[in-house]
Design a protein around this motif. Sequence first.
Motif, PDB file in Angstrom:
ATOM      1  N   THR A  68      83.183  64.549-107.993  1.00  0.00           N
ATOM      2  CA  THR A  68      81.834  64.242-107.546  1.00  0.00           C
ATOM      3  C   THR A  68      81.924  63.105-106.538  1.00  0.00           C
ATOM      4  N   GLN A  69      81.362  63.339-105.370  1.00  0.00           N
ATOM      5  CA  GLN A  69      81.347  62.298-104.340  1.00  0.00           C
ATOM      6  C   GLN A  69      79.921  61.805-104.177  1.00  0.00           C
ATOM      7  N   VAL A  70      79.745  60.497-104.266  1.00  0.00           N
ATOM      8  CA  VAL A  70      78.420  59.902-104.161  1.00  0.00           C
ATOM      9  C   VAL A  70      78.492  58.713-103.207  1.00  0.00           C
ATOM     10  N   MET A  71      77.544  58.648-102.304  1.00  0.00           N
ATOM     11  CA  MET A  71      77.389  57.487-101.432  1.00  0.00           C
ATOM     12  C   MET A  71      76.369  56.570-102.101  1.00  0.00           C
ATOM     13  N   VAL A  72      76.625  55.262-102.075  1.00  0.00           N
ATOM     14  CA  VAL A  72      75.756  54.300-102.745  1.00  0.00           C
ATOM     15  C   VAL A  72      75.463  53.150-101.785  1.00  0.00           C
ATOM     16  N   THR A  73      74.194  52.807-101.655  1.00  0.00           N
ATOM     17  CA  THR A  73      73.827  51.597-100.925  1.00  0.00           C
ATOM     18  C   THR A  73      73.455  50.542-101.958  1.00  0.00           C
ATOM     19  N   VAL A  74      73.871  49.301-101.696  1.00  0.00           N
ATOM     20  CA  VAL A  74      73.653  48.211-102.648  1.00  0.00           C
ATOM     21  C   VAL A  74      73.065  47.009-101.914  1.00  0.00           C
ATOM     22  N   SER A  75      72.054  46.417-102.512  1.00  0.00           N
ATOM     23  CA  SER A  75      71.488  45.178-102.017  1.00  0.00           C
ATOM     24  C   SER A  75      71.608  44.126-103.112  1.00  0.00           C
ATOM     25  N   LEU A  76      72.114  42.960-102.763  1.00  0.00           N
ATOM     26  CA  LEU A  76      72.252  41.879-103.726  1.00  0.00           C
ATOM     27  C   LEU A  76      70.993  41.010-103.746  1.00  0.00           C
ATOM     28  N   GLU A  99      85.698  53.560-100.503  1.00  0.00           N
ATOM     29  CA  GLU A  99      85.340  52.823 -99.291  1.00  0.00           C
ATOM     30  C   GLU A  99      84.138  51.954 -99.607  1.00  0.00           C
ATOM     31  N   CYS A 100      84.107  50.780 -99.013  1.00  0.00           N
ATOM     32  CA  CYS A 100      82.949  49.903 -99.134  1.00  0.00           C
ATOM     33  C   CYS A 100      82.841  49.118 -97.841  1.00  0.00           C
ATOM     34  N   VAL A 101      81.681  49.188 -97.228  1.00  0.00           N
ATOM     35  CA  VAL A 101      81.450  48.516 -95.960  1.00  0.00           C
ATOM     36  C   VAL A 101      80.295  47.538 -96.137  1.00  0.00           C
ATOM     37  N   ALA A 102      80.501  46.282 -95.767  1.00  0.00           N
ATOM     38  CA  ALA A 102      79.418  45.307 -95.752  1.00  0.00           C
ATOM     39  C   ALA A 102      78.583  45.565 -94.509  1.00  0.00           C
ATOM     40  N   THR A 103      77.271  45.535 -94.673  1.00  0.00           N
ATOM     41  CA  THR A 103      76.379  45.865 -93.566  1.00  0.00           C
ATOM     42  C   THR A 103      75.335  44.780 -93.368  1.00  0.00           C
ATOM     43  N   GLY A 104      74.771  44.752 -92.195  1.00  0.00           N
ATOM     44  CA  GLY A 104      73.616  43.910 -91.914  1.00  0.00           C
ATOM     45  C   GLY A 104      72.382  44.784 -91.937  1.00  0.00           C
ATOM     46  N   GLY A 105      71.252  44.198 -92.200  1.00  0.00           N
ATOM     47  CA  GLY A 105      70.031  44.984 -92.236  1.00  0.00           C
ATOM     48  C   GLY A 105      69.487  45.089 -93.639  1.00  0.00           C
ATOM     49  N   GLY A 106      68.922  46.231 -93.982  1.00  0.00           N
ATOM     50  CA  GLY A 106      68.226  46.410 -95.251  1.00  0.00           C
ATOM     51  C   GLY A 106      69.100  46.417 -96.483  1.00  0.00           C
ATOM     52  N   MET A 107      70.318  46.856 -96.372  1.00  0.00           N
ATOM     53  CA  MET A 107      71.236  46.904 -97.507  1.00  0.00           C
ATOM     54  C   MET A 107      72.462  46.063 -97.183  1.00  0.00           C
ATOM     55  N   ASP A 108      73.090  45.542 -98.236  1.00  0.00           N
ATOM     56  CA  ASP A 108      74.259  44.690 -98.032  1.00  0.00           C
ATOM     57  C   ASP A 108      75.565  45.473 -97.969  1.00  0.00           C
ATOM     58  N   TYR A 109      75.623  46.603 -98.690  1.00  0.00           N
ATOM     59  CA  TYR A 109      76.860  47.388 -98.765  1.00  0.00           C
ATOM     60  C   TYR A 109      76.550  48.881 -98.772  1.00  0.00           C
ATOM     61  N   VAL A 110      77.469  49.640 -98.206  1.00  0.00           N
ATOM     62  CA  VAL A 110      77.471  51.099 -98.343  1.00  0.00           C
ATOM     63  C   VAL A 110      78.835  51.462 -98.923  1.00  0.00           C
TER      64      VAL A 110
END
Length: 164
Positions: A68-76, A99-110
């Motif tokens: 099962t592959q799931v993409m998850v967005t996380v905001s701290l 994989e985990c990418v730190a992002t700018g904007g509405g979510m902190d991580y994908v």
Amino acid sequence: MKKSTLDATDIRILSAIQNYGQLSKTRLSEIVNISATPCWSRLDRLKAAGFITGYHANIALDRLCDFTQVMVTVSLTHHRSADFDRFEGWVARQDDIVECVATGGGMDYVMKTICPTLAGFQALMQDMLDAELGVDRYMTYIATRVVKSSRPNIAKLAGAGQRA
């Protein structure tokens, strides 16, 4: 080596290694269109300078097993350095997060997760919450199929960087 010292031949070597992985001296020199000894010397220099960080195989997971592959967005909740460090440390210890990418904007991580089952994914998310990592919210997206998965065109990227 500095970024500016890479020439077109170095870029061709990096592109060949990216596309084909480890190659024999002969095959790499044929692809790059230079003789074997200087080609291998350049490859050694690129490795020593840290441009090549490893060699990997692309495994057809769907032929190997069900998953099962799931993409998850996380905001701290908080955005202090210690909060990011704690979350990223937890992520680094999770085999199911590939994989985990730190992002700018509405979510902190994908994050991209690959778990044996949906129940396994749910257990991963419960572990994340139980670890008290300061997660404010997360959203999950079940991957139904991969539309595109590729490596960046390094010749194009390097060319754009040299024009700037």
